[in-house]
Design a protein around this motif. Structure first.
Motif, PDB file in Angstrom:
ATOM      1  N   ASN A 151      29.592  42.978  43.976  1.00 47.94           N
ATOM      2  CA  ASN A 151      29.605  43.845  42.786  1.00 47.94           C
ATOM      3  C   ASN A 151      31.002  43.899  42.180  1.00 47.94           C
ATOM      4  O   ASN A 151      31.638  44.939  42.103  1.00 47.94           O
ATOM      5  CB  ASN A 151      29.119  45.250  43.173  1.00 47.94           C
ATOM      6  CG  ASN A 151      28.835  46.126  41.966  1.00 47.94           C
ATOM      7  OD1 ASN A 151      28.692  45.654  40.838  1.00 47.94           O
ATOM      8  ND2 ASN A 151      28.771  47.432  42.193  1.00 47.94           N
ATOM      9  N   ARG A 152      31.466  42.754  41.718  1.00 48.98           N
ATOM     10  CA  ARG A 152      32.858  42.587  41.285  1.00 48.98           C
ATOM     11  C   ARG A 152      33.019  42.980  39.807  1.00 48.98           C
ATOM     12  O   ARG A 152      32.276  42.510  38.938  1.00 48.98           O
ATOM     13  CB  ARG A 152      33.283  41.136  41.496  1.00 48.98           C
ATOM     14  CG  ARG A 152      33.274  40.715  42.962  1.00 48.98           C
ATOM     15  CD  ARG A 152      33.546  39.236  43.134  1.00 48.98           C
ATOM     16  NE  ARG A 152      32.464  38.420  42.620  1.00 48.98           N
ATOM     17  CZ  ARG A 152      31.399  38.045  43.311  1.00 48.98           C
ATOM     18  NH1 ARG A 152      31.261  38.425  44.581  1.00 48.98           N
ATOM     19  NH2 ARG A 152      30.462  37.294  42.762  1.00 48.98           N
ATOM     20  N   TRP A 153      34.043  43.797  39.539  1.00 46.39           N
ATOM     21  CA  TRP A 153      34.358  44.260  38.191  1.00 46.39           C
ATOM     22  C   TRP A 153      35.828  44.045  37.888  1.00 46.39           C
ATOM     23  O   TRP A 153      36.681  44.295  38.734  1.00 46.39           O
ATOM     24  CB  TRP A 153      34.052  45.757  38.058  1.00 46.39           C
ATOM     25  CG  TRP A 153      32.597  46.087  38.075  1.00 46.39           C
ATOM     26  CD1 TRP A 153      31.767  46.095  39.169  1.00 46.39           C
ATOM     27  CD2 TRP A 153      31.787  46.451  36.960  1.00 46.39           C
ATOM     28  NE1 TRP A 153      30.494  46.438  38.804  1.00 46.39           N
ATOM     29  CE2 TRP A 153      30.472  46.677  37.440  1.00 46.39           C
ATOM     30  CE3 TRP A 153      32.053  46.626  35.593  1.00 46.39           C
ATOM     31  CZ2 TRP A 153      29.423  47.053  36.610  1.00 46.39           C
ATOM     32  CZ3 TRP A 153      31.008  47.003  34.769  1.00 46.39           C
ATOM     33  CH2 TRP A 153      29.713  47.217  35.272  1.00 46.39           C
ATOM     34  N   LEU A 154      36.113  43.584  36.679  1.00 47.52           N
ATOM     35  CA  LEU A 154      37.489  43.551  36.198  1.00 47.52           C
ATOM     36  C   LEU A 154      37.874  44.943  35.713  1.00 47.52           C
ATOM     37  O   LEU A 154      37.084  45.609  35.044  1.00 47.52           O
ATOM     38  CB  LEU A 154      37.634  42.568  35.042  1.00 47.52           C
ATOM     39  CG  LEU A 154      37.273  41.105  35.303  1.00 47.52           C
ATOM     40  CD1 LEU A 154      37.425  40.306  34.011  1.00 47.52           C
ATOM     41  CD2 LEU A 154      38.130  40.509  36.416  1.00 47.52           C
ATOM     42  N   VAL A 155      39.086  45.370  36.044  1.00 45.59           N
ATOM     43  CA  VAL A 155      39.645  46.608  35.490  1.00 45.59           C
ATOM     44  C   VAL A 155      40.992  46.245  34.894  1.00 45.59           C
ATOM     45  O   VAL A 155      41.943  45.936  35.620  1.00 45.59           O
ATOM     46  CB  VAL A 155      39.794  47.707  36.548  1.00 45.59           C
ATOM     47  CG1 VAL A 155      40.384  48.964  35.914  1.00 45.59           C
ATOM     48  CG2 VAL A 155      38.450  48.029  37.191  1.00 45.59           C
ATOM     49  N   GLY A 156      41.065  46.246  33.564  1.00 47.68           N
ATOM     50  CA  GLY A 156      42.304  45.896  32.884  1.00 47.68           C
ATOM     51  C   GLY A 156      42.962  47.119  32.279  1.00 47.68           C
ATOM     52  O   GLY A 156      42.284  48.027  31.799  1.00 47.68           O
ATOM     53  N   TRP A 157      44.298  47.127  32.306  1.00 54.28           N
ATOM     54  CA  TRP A 157      45.058  48.239  31.733  1.00 54.28           C
ATOM     55  C   TRP A 157      46.091  47.639  30.788  1.00 54.28           C
ATOM     56  O   TRP A 157      46.899  46.805  31.193  1.00 54.28           O
ATOM     57  CB  TRP A 157      45.722  49.018  32.862  1.00 54.28           C
ATOM     58  CG  TRP A 157      46.558  50.201  32.473  1.00 54.28           C
ATOM     59  CD1 TRP A 157      46.761  50.711  31.218  1.00 54.28           C
ATOM     60  CD2 TRP A 157      47.325  51.018  33.359  1.00 54.28           C
ATOM     61  NE1 TRP A 157      47.592  51.798  31.266  1.00 54.28           N
ATOM     62  CE2 TRP A 157      47.957  52.012  32.565  1.00 54.28           C
ATOM     63  CE3 TRP A 157      47.527  51.011  34.728  1.00 54.28           C
ATOM     64  CZ2 TRP A 157      48.796  52.969  33.128  1.00 54.28           C
ATOM     65  CZ3 TRP A 157      48.355  51.965  35.284  1.00 54.28           C
ATOM     66  CH2 TRP A 157      48.974  52.944  34.489  1.00 54.28           C
ATOM     67  N   SER A 158      46.037  48.034  29.524  1.00 50.09           N
ATOM     68  CA  SER A 158      46.974  47.569  28.504  1.00 50.09           C
ATOM     69  C   SER A 158      46.967  46.035  28.453  1.00 50.09           C
ATOM     70  O   SER A 158      45.956  45.443  28.118  1.00 50.09           O
ATOM     71  CB  SER A 158      48.361  48.146  28.778  1.00 50.09           C
ATOM     72  OG  SER A 158      49.217  47.970  27.673  1.00 50.09           O
ATOM     73  N   PHE A 159      48.072  45.362  28.793  1.00 49.87           N
ATOM     74  CA  PHE A 159      48.093  43.901  28.814  1.00 49.87           C
ATOM     75  C   PHE A 159      46.937  43.338  29.631  1.00 49.87           C
ATOM     76  O   PHE A 159      46.345  42.311  29.282  1.00 49.87           O
ATOM     77  CB  PHE A 159      49.431  43.415  29.382  1.00 49.87           C
ATOM     78  CG  PHE A 159      49.510  41.939  29.654  1.00 49.87           C
ATOM     79  CD1 PHE A 159      49.529  41.024  28.614  1.00 49.87           C
ATOM     80  CD2 PHE A 159      49.581  41.478  30.959  1.00 49.87           C
ATOM     81  CE1 PHE A 159      49.613  39.657  28.875  1.00 49.87           C
ATOM     82  CE2 PHE A 159      49.674  40.119  31.232  1.00 49.87           C
ATOM     83  CZ  PHE A 159      49.689  39.206  30.182  1.00 49.87           C
ATOM     84  N   GLY A 160      46.594  44.017  30.720  1.00 53.16           N
ATOM     85  CA  GLY A 160      45.486  43.554  31.548  1.00 53.16           C
ATOM     86  C   GLY A 160      44.155  43.533  30.821  1.00 53.16           C
ATOM     87  O   GLY A 160      43.277  42.728  31.141  1.00 53.16           O
ATOM     88  N   THR A 161      43.989  44.418  29.811  1.00 58.40           N
ATOM     89  CA  THR A 161      42.742  44.385  29.036  1.00 58.40           C
ATOM     90  C   THR A 161      42.659  43.119  28.201  1.00 58.40           C
ATOM     91  O   THR A 161      41.562  42.614  27.940  1.00 58.40           O
ATOM     92  CB  THR A 161      42.617  45.606  28.099  1.00 58.40           C
ATOM     93  OG1 THR A 161      43.570  45.523  27.040  1.00 58.40           O
ATOM     94  CG2 THR A 161      42.791  46.908  28.852  1.00 58.40           C
ATOM     95  N   GLU A 162      43.811  42.613  27.761  1.00 61.18           N
ATOM     96  CA  GLU A 162      43.814  41.380  26.982  1.00 61.18           C
ATOM     97  C   GLU A 162      43.301  40.221  27.840  1.00 61.18           C
ATOM     98  O   GLU A 162      42.496  39.399  27.381  1.00 61.18           O
ATOM     99  CB  GLU A 162      45.234  41.069  26.488  1.00 61.18           C
ATOM    100  CG  GLU A 162      45.948  42.227  25.813  1.00 61.18           C
ATOM    101  CD  GLU A 162      45.643  42.362  24.338  1.00 61.18           C
ATOM    102  OE1 GLU A 162      44.461  42.232  23.947  1.00 61.18           O
ATOM    103  OE2 GLU A 162      46.597  42.600  23.577  1.00 61.18           O
TER     104      GLU A 162
END
Length: 266
Positions: free
Chosen positions: A134-145
């Motif tokens: 159940n893998r999810w990406l969690v991006g923050w600021s630059f990570g969202t890009e």
């Protein structure tokens, strides 16, 4: 000298302990290395529940390293401190190429979000090879890009369930990337601070309207960096609600822990 998670000293208090910013709950923590296809080695940490199943896996993508972002940025630290114990969630944190943090320095140099595609792919590949579900990406600021540009295309798309975005600036990610996410049909939760420096809730709702399945959540009072326990806790609750069937509960994740705890130095 790099930080060793084995250095945490856990002690049992006389009763339930309030969970503060520096409270570390029990987990199986392991320093790992991620190898990219273009020859870089990335510093990483995997935090797993001490016992029981892994309900979900977070693959975290940190803020801009040229402006102080790294795997040890506070929301991701708190996720690794709390979520394995409170929600049975595995947290994989890593420094993108050229990024240094208390956990160490990844090889290479910052590449404006281009070479970092290989970094994200290496993290997802590691999670798959370790059998993390159940893998999810969690991006923050630059990570969202990174999540928006590369998460809805192969080799990542078929290996993740969806993504949670924190404070997306939409500087590098374009409408084309949003349309790729729309076509993928994968869930996308977008948490936007009321006082964000780059993209405020109303504008975010307009931009993300290109992704019909996107859920845009404006967070009153919050700023781009989610400073303050109130806002960090809100982020963690929203993440758990999105990625875990059990969710964070009607009152959110517990604010006390009746068991051994450690205190982080930073």
């Amino acid at each position: 000298m790099t930080f060793d998670p084995a250095s945490y000293e856990f002690r049992q208090g006389p009763g339930p302990t309030p969970i503060r910013a520096s409270t570390v709950l029990p987990a199986k923590r392991e320093l790992v290395k991620l190898d990219t296809e273009d020859g870089h080695t990335l510093v990483a940490e995997l935090a797993l529940p001490e016992s029981g199943p892994v309900n979900a896996t977070l693959i975290t993508l940190h803020p801009l390293p040229t402006h102080g972002g790294f795997m040890d940025s506070h929301v991701y630290r708190k996720a690794s401190y709390r979520l394995p114990a409170l929600a049975g969630i595995a947290v994989l944190r890593f420094n993108t190429r050229g990024t240094a943090s208390p956990h160490g320095t990844s090889s290479g140099a910052f590449d404006e979000g281009i070479g970092e595609r290989h970094d994200m792919e290496a993290a997802v590949r590691f999670a798959v090879e370790r059998g993390l579900p159940n893998r999810w990406l969690v991006g923050w600021s630059f990570g969202t890009e990174l999540a928006l540009m590369y998460g809805a295309v192969e080799p990542v798309a078929s290996r993740i369930e969806g993504a949670v975005l924190l404070s997306p600036p939409l500087h590098r990610a374009t409408d084309k990337d949003l349309l790729q996410w729309a076509a993928s049909g994968k869930p996308l939760t977008v948490l936007v601070p009321e006082h964000d420096d780059f993209l405020k809730p109303a504008e975010a709702a307009e931009r993300f309207s290109l992704v019909p399945q996107a859920r845009v959540v404006g967070v009153d009072g919050a700023k781009h960096l989610w400073v303050g326990e109130k806002y960090a806790a809100r982020v963690l609750n929203e993440i758990v609600d999105e990625v875990s069937e059990a969710g964070s509960g009607a009152a959110g994740l517990p604010q006390e822990w009746d068991g051994p705890v450690a205190t982080a130095s930073a």
